[in-house]
Design a protein around this motif. Sequence first.
Motif, PDB file in Angstrom:
ATOM      1  N   LEU A  29      -3.430  -6.610  -0.990  1.00 25.19           N
ATOM      2  CA  LEU A  29      -2.913  -5.404  -1.315  1.00 25.19           C
ATOM      3  C   LEU A  29      -1.296  -4.921  -0.772  1.00 25.19           C
ATOM      4  O   LEU A  29      -0.616  -4.496  -1.460  1.00 25.19           O
ATOM      5  CB  LEU A  29      -4.054  -4.393  -1.040  1.00 25.19           C
ATOM      6  CG  LEU A  29      -3.690  -2.792  -1.305  1.00 25.19           C
ATOM      7  CD1 LEU A  29      -3.454  -2.618  -2.868  1.00 25.19           C
ATOM      8  CD2 LEU A  29      -4.849  -2.156  -0.825  1.00 25.19           C
ATOM      9  N   VAL A  30      -1.470  -5.248   0.723  1.00 25.69           N
ATOM     10  CA  VAL A  30      -0.246  -4.959   1.075  1.00 25.69           C
ATOM     11  C   VAL A  30       0.888  -5.760   0.806  1.00 25.69           C
ATOM     12  O   VAL A  30       2.024  -5.177   0.224  1.00 25.69           O
ATOM     13  CB  VAL A  30      -0.398  -5.176   2.590  1.00 25.69           C
ATOM     14  CG1 VAL A  30       0.877  -4.977   3.399  1.00 25.69           C
ATOM     15  CG2 VAL A  30      -1.246  -4.230   3.369  1.00 25.69           C
ATOM     16  N   SER A  31       0.707  -6.964   0.410  1.00 21.80           N
ATOM     17  CA  SER A  31       1.958  -7.854  -0.132  1.00 21.80           C
ATOM     18  C   SER A  31       2.258  -7.329  -1.466  1.00 21.80           C
ATOM     19  O   SER A  31       3.295  -7.440  -1.912  1.00 21.80           O
ATOM     20  CB  SER A  31       1.526  -9.261   0.056  1.00 21.80           C
ATOM     21  OG  SER A  31       0.200  -9.710  -0.894  1.00 21.80           O
ATOM     22  N   CYS A  33       2.215  -4.344  -2.727  1.00 16.86           N
ATOM     23  CA  CYS A  33       2.827  -3.236  -2.588  1.00 16.86           C
ATOM     24  C   CYS A  33       4.286  -3.561  -2.184  1.00 16.86           C
ATOM     25  O   CYS A  33       5.310  -2.666  -2.782  1.00 16.86           O
ATOM     26  CB  CYS A  33       2.131  -2.339  -1.655  1.00 16.86           C
ATOM     27  SG  CYS A  33       0.742  -1.424  -2.165  1.00 16.86           S
ATOM     28  N   TYR A  36       6.306  -4.963  -4.973  1.00 19.67           N
ATOM     29  CA  TYR A  36       6.141  -3.842  -5.947  1.00 19.67           C
ATOM     30  C   TYR A  36       7.427  -3.087  -5.403  1.00 19.67           C
ATOM     31  O   TYR A  36       8.474  -2.636  -6.414  1.00 19.67           O
ATOM     32  CB  TYR A  36       5.169  -2.778  -6.248  1.00 19.67           C
ATOM     33  CG  TYR A  36       5.403  -1.672  -7.041  1.00 19.67           C
ATOM     34  CD1 TYR A  36       5.195  -1.634  -8.378  1.00 19.67           C
ATOM     35  CD2 TYR A  36       5.740  -0.375  -6.434  1.00 19.67           C
ATOM     36  CE1 TYR A  36       5.449  -0.513  -9.401  1.00 19.67           C
ATOM     37  CE2 TYR A  36       6.046   0.761  -7.335  1.00 19.67           C
ATOM     38  CZ  TYR A  36       5.751   0.616  -8.704  1.00 19.67           C
ATOM     39  OH  TYR A  36       6.030   1.817  -9.513  1.00 19.67           O
ATOM     40  N   CYS A  37       7.726  -2.545  -4.483  1.00 16.66           N
ATOM     41  CA  CYS A  37       8.934  -1.804  -3.905  1.00 16.66           C
ATOM     42  C   CYS A  37      10.016  -2.761  -4.018  1.00 16.66           C
ATOM     43  O   CYS A  37      11.152  -2.290  -4.396  1.00 16.66           O
ATOM     44  CB  CYS A  37       8.703  -1.768  -2.487  1.00 16.66           C
ATOM     45  SG  CYS A  37       7.519  -0.237  -2.171  1.00 16.66           S
ATOM     46  N   LYS A  40      11.178  -2.759  -7.518  1.00 19.22           N
ATOM     47  CA  LYS A  40      11.562  -1.275  -7.753  1.00 19.22           C
ATOM     48  C   LYS A  40      13.247  -1.215  -7.507  1.00 19.22           C
ATOM     49  O   LYS A  40      13.899  -0.625  -7.925  1.00 19.22           O
ATOM     50  CB  LYS A  40      10.779  -0.266  -7.296  1.00 19.22           C
ATOM     51  CG  LYS A  40      11.218   1.191  -7.552  1.00 19.22           C
ATOM     52  CD  LYS A  40       9.977   2.065  -7.244  1.00 19.22           C
ATOM     53  CE  LYS A  40      10.272   3.409  -7.779  1.00 19.22           C
ATOM     54  NZ  LYS A  40       9.360   4.361  -7.290  1.00 19.22           N
ATOM     55  N   MET A 149       4.812   1.927 -14.092  1.00 20.19           N
ATOM     56  CA  MET A 149       4.309   1.077 -13.028  1.00 20.19           C
ATOM     57  C   MET A 149       4.041  -0.259 -13.478  1.00 20.19           C
ATOM     58  O   MET A 149       3.985  -1.359 -12.533  1.00 20.19           O
ATOM     59  CB  MET A 149       3.243   1.820 -12.296  1.00 20.19           C
ATOM     60  CG  MET A 149       2.714   1.063 -11.059  1.00 20.19           C
ATOM     61  SD  MET A 149       1.346   2.126 -10.426  1.00 20.19           S
ATOM     62  CE  MET A 149       2.274   3.549 -10.003  1.00 20.19           C
ATOM     63  N   PHE A 153       5.435  -3.810 -12.035  1.00 25.61           N
ATOM     64  CA  PHE A 153       4.590  -4.826 -11.437  1.00 25.61           C
ATOM     65  C   PHE A 153       4.952  -6.320 -12.200  1.00 25.61           C
ATOM     66  O   PHE A 153       4.813  -7.213 -11.553  1.00 25.61           O
ATOM     67  CB  PHE A 153       3.228  -4.553 -11.688  1.00 25.61           C
ATOM     68  CG  PHE A 153       2.840  -3.846 -10.266  1.00 25.61           C
ATOM     69  CD1 PHE A 153       2.631  -4.462  -9.179  1.00 25.61           C
ATOM     70  CD2 PHE A 153       2.262  -2.394 -10.391  1.00 25.61           C
ATOM     71  CE1 PHE A 153       2.059  -3.781  -7.897  1.00 25.61           C
ATOM     72  CE2 PHE A 153       1.467  -1.898  -9.493  1.00 25.61           C
ATOM     73  CZ  PHE A 153       1.403  -2.740  -8.020  1.00 25.61           C
ATOM     74  N   SER A 156       7.661  -8.086 -10.657  1.00 25.07           N
ATOM     75  CA  SER A 156       7.644  -8.420  -9.281  1.00 25.07           C
ATOM     76  C   SER A 156       7.275  -9.555  -8.975  1.00 25.07           C
ATOM     77  O   SER A 156       6.583 -10.203 -10.132  1.00 25.07           O
ATOM     78  CB  SER A 156       6.720  -7.317  -8.511  1.00 25.07           C
ATOM     79  OG  SER A 156       5.501  -7.386  -9.179  1.00 25.07           O
TER      80      SER A 156
END
Length: 270
Positions: A29-31, A33, A36-37, A40, A149, A153, A156
């Motif tokens: 989940l952290v990776s 996010c 995704y950042c 972006k 979103m 994704f 990414s």
Amino acid sequence: MHNPVNPNILSNCNRYAMFMPLVLMIAALVSGCISYCDAKKCIADDLNDAVMALANENRELWTRQDTISALRHIHLTTHQPLIYQASDVNFRNPLLKDEAYIAIALVDSKLASSKIHGNKITSDSIIIVPENSVEGQAIQVRGFTDCSMASVFASSDPTLPGILFSLSILSMMSIFVFRRRLQALPDAQRVPSLDGIKLTPMQRQLTGMLLESPDMKVDKATLCTTLWGNKDNADESLYTLIRRTKAALADANIEIICNRGDSYQLRINH
């Protein structure tokens, strides 16, 4: 000959193993996010580069007096900047050709900078000042995109989050299979837990040594040295401890057997 399975060790292994899928899932989940950042930011950087190139290319056209008059008229009429789809702009990400827009507005002492509303990815504002600027007139150029979103994704990098997520699923499946196989073991390979059996600390240490040893057998010298060190009457103390421990383990169908006086062994009676 198969060594008996110690439930205490297996229980501890199983307990700690349960944390592995959770840790891997959180890491995925952290990776995700972070990825995704990063995607972006790449879109914003792409917009910045494209808007900068577009502003340099059209500088003379956008600073002409007739263009400034037209932009002023548009603002007074619609209170919005001139917006057009950037389908002819060169982007590194080809998806932006259908999703990106360019906003051109006139700003001066009377007309404030136009704001782009909504949850959009925007570029930096490029300000072009005409050579014969009146009342601080300038042209503001800014790019923005309506990328959802899901589309961010999609652009990414899913490699690391996908690997971590797959590992979390595999670890959960491995724990499930491990439990099923443990339940399927024959009773001859099972050793009952000491939970619920009333034992003194010394009796519990003795029984634990026997449970954790190969074939549940330990020689007398090792028991005496571990339990009492260099005590002179360790043999007598061991005999007394064995006798009392036998009585405590009887209700759990566990028996301590003396092998020719040189070792002791646990036997599980089913």
